[in-house]
Design a protein around this motif. Structure first.
Motif, PDB file in Angstrom:
ATOM      1  N   UNK A 189     -24.731 -17.121 -71.242  1.00 38.75           N
ATOM      2  CA  UNK A 189     -26.279 -18.208 -71.765  1.00 38.75           C
ATOM      3  C   UNK A 189     -27.129 -17.455 -70.429  1.00 38.75           C
ATOM      4  N   UNK A 190     -26.781 -16.833 -69.920  1.00 41.06           N
ATOM      5  CA  UNK A 190     -28.178 -16.039 -69.018  1.00 41.06           C
ATOM      6  C   UNK A 190     -29.312 -16.022 -69.648  1.00 41.06           C
ATOM      7  N   UNK A 191     -30.032 -15.658 -68.553  1.00 40.14           N
ATOM      8  CA  UNK A 191     -31.927 -16.199 -69.694  1.00 40.14           C
ATOM      9  C   UNK A 191     -32.144 -13.397 -69.164  1.00 40.14           C
ATOM     10  N   UNK A 192     -30.626 -13.688 -68.412  1.00 39.64           N
ATOM     11  CA  UNK A 192     -31.121 -11.956 -69.202  1.00 39.64           C
ATOM     12  C   UNK A 192     -30.112 -11.407 -69.820  1.00 39.64           C
TER      13      UNK A 192
ATOM     14  N   UNK B 130     -18.691 -10.154 -69.954  1.00 44.19           N
ATOM     15  CA  UNK B 130     -18.809 -11.606 -69.911  1.00 44.19           C
ATOM     16  C   UNK B 130     -17.422 -12.319 -69.696  1.00 44.19           C
ATOM     17  N   UNK B 131     -17.336 -13.058 -69.137  1.00 48.44           N
ATOM     18  CA  UNK B 131     -15.132 -13.850 -68.079  1.00 48.44           C
ATOM     19  C   UNK B 131     -15.175 -14.464 -69.723  1.00 48.44           C
ATOM     20  N   UNK B 132     -16.055 -15.115 -69.922  1.00 44.92           N
ATOM     21  CA  UNK B 132     -15.610 -16.228 -71.168  1.00 44.92           C
ATOM     22  C   UNK B 132     -16.722 -16.587 -71.771  1.00 44.92           C
ATOM     23  N   UNK B 133     -16.513 -16.690 -73.525  1.00 48.62           N
ATOM     24  CA  UNK B 133     -17.549 -17.406 -73.995  1.00 48.62           C
ATOM     25  C   UNK B 133     -16.251 -19.064 -74.975  1.00 48.62           C
TER      26      UNK B 133
ATOM     27  N   UNK C  58     -23.718 -20.690 -81.524  1.00 49.19           N
ATOM     28  CA  UNK C  58     -24.434 -19.987 -81.401  1.00 49.19           C
ATOM     29  C   UNK C  58     -25.929 -20.859 -81.242  1.00 49.19           C
ATOM     30  N   UNK C  59     -26.858 -20.729 -79.565  1.00 50.99           N
ATOM     31  CA  UNK C  59     -27.903 -21.386 -79.458  1.00 50.99           C
ATOM     32  C   UNK C  59     -28.223 -20.452 -78.189  1.00 50.99           C
ATOM     33  N   UNK C  60     -29.333 -20.888 -77.937  1.00 54.54           N
ATOM     34  CA  UNK C  60     -30.146 -20.589 -76.326  1.00 54.54           C
ATOM     35  C   UNK C  60     -29.954 -19.077 -76.469  1.00 54.54           C
ATOM     36  N   UNK C  61     -29.939 -17.730 -75.514  1.00 51.85           N
ATOM     37  CA  UNK C  61     -29.973 -16.772 -75.014  1.00 51.85           C
ATOM     38  C   UNK C  61     -29.348 -15.771 -75.884  1.00 51.85           C
ATOM     39  N   UNK C  62     -27.846 -16.628 -75.713  1.00 46.02           N
ATOM     40  CA  UNK C  62     -26.240 -16.142 -76.831  1.00 46.02           C
ATOM     41  C   UNK C  62     -27.127 -15.746 -78.183  1.00 46.02           C
TER      42      UNK C  62
ATOM     43  N   UNK D 184     -27.138  -3.996 -62.960  1.00 40.85           N
ATOM     44  CA  UNK D 184     -26.868  -5.696 -61.856  1.00 40.85           C
ATOM     45  C   UNK D 184     -26.471  -6.460 -62.929  1.00 40.85           C
ATOM     46  N   UNK D 185     -25.843  -7.405 -62.344  1.00 43.67           N
ATOM     47  CA  UNK D 185     -26.165  -8.837 -62.901  1.00 43.67           C
ATOM     48  C   UNK D 185     -27.088  -9.686 -62.769  1.00 43.67           C
ATOM     49  N   UNK D 186     -28.504  -9.880 -63.401  1.00 47.43           N
ATOM     50  CA  UNK D 186     -29.250 -10.517 -63.559  1.00 47.43           C
ATOM     51  C   UNK D 186     -30.402  -9.734 -63.061  1.00 47.43           C
ATOM     52  N   UNK D 187     -30.588  -8.146 -63.199  1.00 51.72           N
ATOM     53  CA  UNK D 187     -31.365  -7.367 -62.502  1.00 51.72           C
ATOM     54  C   UNK D 187     -31.643  -7.535 -60.799  1.00 51.72           C
ATOM     55  N   UNK D 188     -30.341  -7.494 -60.047  1.00 52.39           N
ATOM     56  CA  UNK D 188     -30.271  -7.286 -58.670  1.00 52.39           C
ATOM     57  C   UNK D 188     -29.819  -6.038 -58.390  1.00 52.39           C
TER      58      UNK D 188
END
Ligand SMILES: *Cc1c(COP(=O)(O)O)cnc(C)c1O
Length: 299
Positions: free
Chosen positions: A59-62, A81-84, A92-96, A133-137
């Motif tokens: 569900x991440x914005x990234x 992802x680890x788990x859906x 399915x909704x939102x970012x996904x 990397x995760x979230x653009x870190x």
């Protein structure tokens, strides 16, 4: 595509003027702080690259922003992802949902540490992929965030703010990448709060990106411990109040504003201007809002 130079609006907040940098309006496809953080990759020549690889929450914005980036660059996206949850798979909704529509490959893996898993098992076989990397870190994020900092500087000059103590920049942090690179590139104080972990975790993140603590933003304290992604009545009330003027996200911004309220109570200065950075994330509200509406029906 234009995705710099967002407008700045003025709203009334706590009986004072609050300026809001509308990075949520950067462009239709690509907006919020992920657009700033990924700007370097948008501009980069992807000559020998056919895939972007990253990971995070489904569900991440990234995830959504990576999907847009992949589409704009005409490459594939593999997002681990680890788990859906079965609920999300069936509804399915939102970012996904938006990421699926943009043809993102969302891959479930059973690994304790996804980053290690990708580095050990996936990347050796992906010669033409770029891993972010995760979230653009990542260090590359500074490129786009410096452009944001320069836009703020120009605005401050246009508004005759000469004393560097008379402008404060406010934004909530996840990885802290945006707030850190803003502070590094601005002479004004940047105020932030930790939304994903505790303040120690945020400091650890800052240090990973930059050891020089004079580049670290000020961390505003939180009233209590909050768990990222959980629902809180005070978050929803803050969201609804703000929505009369501007819609903000439901994960980071309510906490950002609550911490800012506490900060103002102690430090309010009539001669100071306050600029809040709207970092986008509105698509995430499509899945958060129904949860809030169900839980707090009577508000
Ligand atoms: C990703 C995100 C953040 C956190 O940004 P960091 O650079 O990881 O601190 C904050 N707000 C919104 C809306 C986001 O999408």
């Amino acid at each position: 595509m234009k995705c710099t130079n967002s407008p700045i609006n003025k709203i009334k907040y706590n009986n004072m003027n609050l300026y809001v940098k509308r990075d949520d309006l950067l462009s239709k496809e690509f907006s919020g702080n992920k657009a700033r953080k990924f700007y370097y990759f948008l501009k980069q020549d992807f000559k020998n690259i056919n895939k972007i690889i990253s990971y995070g929450s489904p569900q991440a914005n990234s995830l959504y922003s990576f999907s847009q980036l992949a589409k704009l660059k005409d490459v594939k996206l593999d997002f681990y992802v680890n788990h859906i949850s079965s609920y999300l798979k069936e509804n399915p909704q939102g970012n996904y949902a938006h990421a699926l529509k943009l043809a993102a490959n969302i891959i479930e893996v059973d690994a304790d540490n996804i980053q290690d898993f990708i580095e050990d098992k996936i990347l050796p076989n992906e010669k033409n992929a770029i891993f972010i990397e995760e979230g653009g870190r990542v260090k590359e994020a500074e490129y786009g965030i410096k452009i944001l900092a320069d836009e703020i500087l120009l605005w401050a000059e246009d508004n005759n703010i000469k004393d560097t103590k008379k402008l404060k920049i406010i934004l909530p942090s996840g990885t802290g990448t945006t707030s850190l690179f803003l502070q590094k590139n601005l002479k004004y104080e940047v105020l932030t709060c930790s939304c994903v972990g505790d303040d120690e975790y945020l400091k650890f993140q800052f240090n990973k990106l930059d050891k020089n603590i004079s580049n670290h933003p000020t961390i505003m304290p939180k009233r209590k411990k909050y768990h990222f992604g959980k629902l809180y009545k005070e978050f929803y009330l803050k969201y609804l109040l703000l929505k009369k003027d501007i819609e903000f996200d439901l994960l980071y911004d309510p906490l950002g504003f609550l911490c800012f309220d506490d900060y103002l109570e102690k430090n309010h200065d009539n001669d100071c201007s306050y600029l809040y950075i709207h970092q986008g994330g509105i698509i995430g509200n499509e899945s958060m809002l129904p949860r809030y509406e169900r839980k707090y029906k009577d508000i």
